[in-house]
Motif scaffolding. Structure first.
Motif, PDB file in Angstrom:
ATOM      1  N   SER A 166       2.490  -4.554 -10.866  1.00  0.00           N
ATOM      2  CA  SER A 166       2.890  -3.145 -10.999  1.00  0.00           C
ATOM      3  C   SER A 166       4.082  -3.012 -11.929  1.00  0.00           C
ATOM      4  O   SER A 166       4.154  -2.083 -12.745  1.00  0.00           O
ATOM      5  CB  SER A 166       3.221  -2.569  -9.622  1.00  0.00           C
ATOM      6  N   GLU A 226       2.803  -3.354 -15.436  1.00  0.00           N
ATOM      7  CA  GLU A 226       2.140  -2.118 -15.853  1.00  0.00           C
ATOM      8  C   GLU A 226       3.167  -1.057 -16.223  1.00  0.00           C
ATOM      9  O   GLU A 226       3.009  -0.334 -17.210  1.00  0.00           O
ATOM     10  CB  GLU A 226       1.231  -1.611 -14.732  1.00  0.00           C
ATOM     11  N   GLN A 227       4.222  -0.962 -15.431  1.00  0.00           N
ATOM     12  CA  GLN A 227       5.244   0.036 -15.703  1.00  0.00           C
ATOM     13  C   GLN A 227       5.952  -0.255 -17.019  1.00  0.00           C
ATOM     14  O   GLN A 227       6.231   0.666 -17.810  1.00  0.00           O
ATOM     15  CB  GLN A 227       6.259   0.065 -14.552  1.00  0.00           C
ATOM     16  N   GLU A 252      -2.156   1.285 -17.153  1.00  0.00           N
ATOM     17  CA  GLU A 252      -2.726   0.728 -15.935  1.00  0.00           C
ATOM     18  C   GLU A 252      -3.646  -0.433 -16.316  1.00  0.00           C
ATOM     19  O   GLU A 252      -4.613  -0.255 -17.058  1.00  0.00           O
ATOM     20  CB  GLU A 252      -3.525   1.809 -15.177  1.00  0.00           C
ATOM     21  N   LEU A 253      -3.347  -1.606 -15.795  1.00  0.00           N
ATOM     22  CA  LEU A 253      -4.118  -2.799 -16.126  1.00  0.00           C
ATOM     23  C   LEU A 253      -5.237  -3.075 -15.125  1.00  0.00           C
ATOM     24  O   LEU A 253      -6.247  -3.693 -15.480  1.00  0.00           O
ATOM     25  CB  LEU A 253      -3.201  -4.024 -16.196  1.00  0.00           C
ATOM     26  N   GLY A 312      -6.841  -3.063 -19.710  1.00  0.00           N
ATOM     27  CA  GLY A 312      -6.424  -4.322 -19.098  1.00  0.00           C
ATOM     28  C   GLY A 312      -7.242  -5.491 -19.620  1.00  0.00           C
ATOM     29  O   GLY A 312      -6.710  -6.581 -19.885  1.00  0.00           O
ATOM     30  N   TYR A 321      -6.119  -6.229 -23.115  1.00  0.00           N
ATOM     31  CA  TYR A 321      -4.793  -6.859 -23.079  1.00  0.00           C
ATOM     32  C   TYR A 321      -4.919  -8.346 -22.747  1.00  0.00           C
ATOM     33  O   TYR A 321      -4.329  -9.199 -23.424  1.00  0.00           O
ATOM     34  CB  TYR A 321      -3.927  -6.136 -22.054  1.00  0.00           C
TER      35      TYR A 321
END
Length: 305
Positions: free
Chosen positions: A38, A41-42, A47-48, A62, A65
């Motif tokens: 999390s 992601e932040q 959002e992964l 995601g 990535y």
């Protein structure tokens, strides 16, 4: 935020599709895995992972990535392991994935001698016909049959993997010996089930390769079970020459030669290949295992990268 640790957690969750399994692999609470991802992601602003109460999977961004991150993480792991093995004695856990039949008949006897020579290497052997991704699945060496792989791996041919048709003398006495491809239609066939489907027999006549309409008498994904059924006079079996060597030499089975070729594929160079990533070959445990197995099981001819 420890970004490297977060990336390691993300890779494991992506591969296992489970926070709990990833947590078990790292020996930490699942909440720690979730919190680190999390935070990642932040920091990225995306959002992964898609999370529900029952499932977890990569989002589209995601997946993209990780596609970029994974090669670098694999190289980092290889570098750390290479530096960690500073002694002259190869050591560590060596993960091998091999086809069950080949593994039981040929690989395991070779590995017994390998362990005597390199006692500090722990062998982790997985018997499976399923395809593997050497990097993603954390496999050092894979042994598979088929066409020479075109992926970014080193492939060293161990065996031509020629397929032979055989049956017990009693079966042939009872049912007659087939001489042509068409003769097979009146015989019982013992068929091998691959990872995705039953492997069909292929014959080549003047018009090229075609699937043969044989009558199944027994189907299994275990080559030893097919051999046992053949030795009990239940039908014809089409297996690799190396798998049939024992029963043929003992007279339990005899080779059946047709006037036209029969196999499980439609031409092209096939074989049993030892596969590994070139980057991992520099690690002592991988290098000594590759050279030992090629010397013991193969002819030492190296395939394409």
């Amino acid at each position: 935020m420890d970004k490297l640790r977060a990336l390691q957690y993300l890779l494991k969750v992506a591969d296992t599709l489970s926070f709990s399994r990833a947590a078990k692999a790292f020996g930490v609470p699942a909440s720690s895995i979730s919190r680190r991802i999390s935070d990642l992601e932040q920091s990225l602003g995306v959002e992964l992972l898609h999370r529900t109460t029952r499932t977890v999977r990569l989002t589209e961004i995601g997946a993209l990535y990780l596609e970029q991150v994974r090669p670098g993480m694999a190289q980092l792991d290889d570098a750390q392991e290479l530096v960690g093995q500073r002694s002259s004695t190869p050591s560590g856990t060596l993960r091998i994935s091999t086809m069950p039949g080949y593994g039981q008949l040929l690989l395991m006897p070779a590995l017994h001698d390998f362990s005597d020579r390199y006692p500090d290497i722990v062998l982790d052997v997985h018997l499976s016909d399923a395809l593997v991704d050497l990097g993603r699945d954390q496999v050092d060496i894979a042994i598979r049959g088929g066409r020479q792989p075109q992926d970014r791996v080193v492939a060293r041919k161990l065996d031509p993997n020629r397929f032979v048709l055989a049956a017990s003398p009693q079966y042939l006495a009872d049912m007659g010996t087939p001489r042509t491809l068409d003769d097979l239609a009146s015989h019982r066939a013992l068929l091998y089930r691959g990872p995705n489907t039953v492997i069909k027999w292929q014959g080549r006549d003047a018009d090229g390769w075609r699937e043969l309409p044989v009558t199944p008498a027994f189907i299994s994904n275990d080559g030893a079970s097919l051999l046992a059924m053949a030795c009990k006079h239940r039908g014809l079996v089409l297996l690799s020459e190396w798998a049939l060597k024992g029963p043929l030499s003992r007279g339990e089975l005899v080779q059946v030669t047709l006037d036209q070729p029969v196999s499980v594929g439609r031409g092209g160079e096939a074989g049993i290949y030892l596969l590994y990533l070139q980057t991992r070959y520099r690690i002592p445990k991988v290098r000594v295992a590759v050279e030992f197995l090629v010397e013991r099981l193969g002819d030492g001819v190296r395939g394409d990268d």
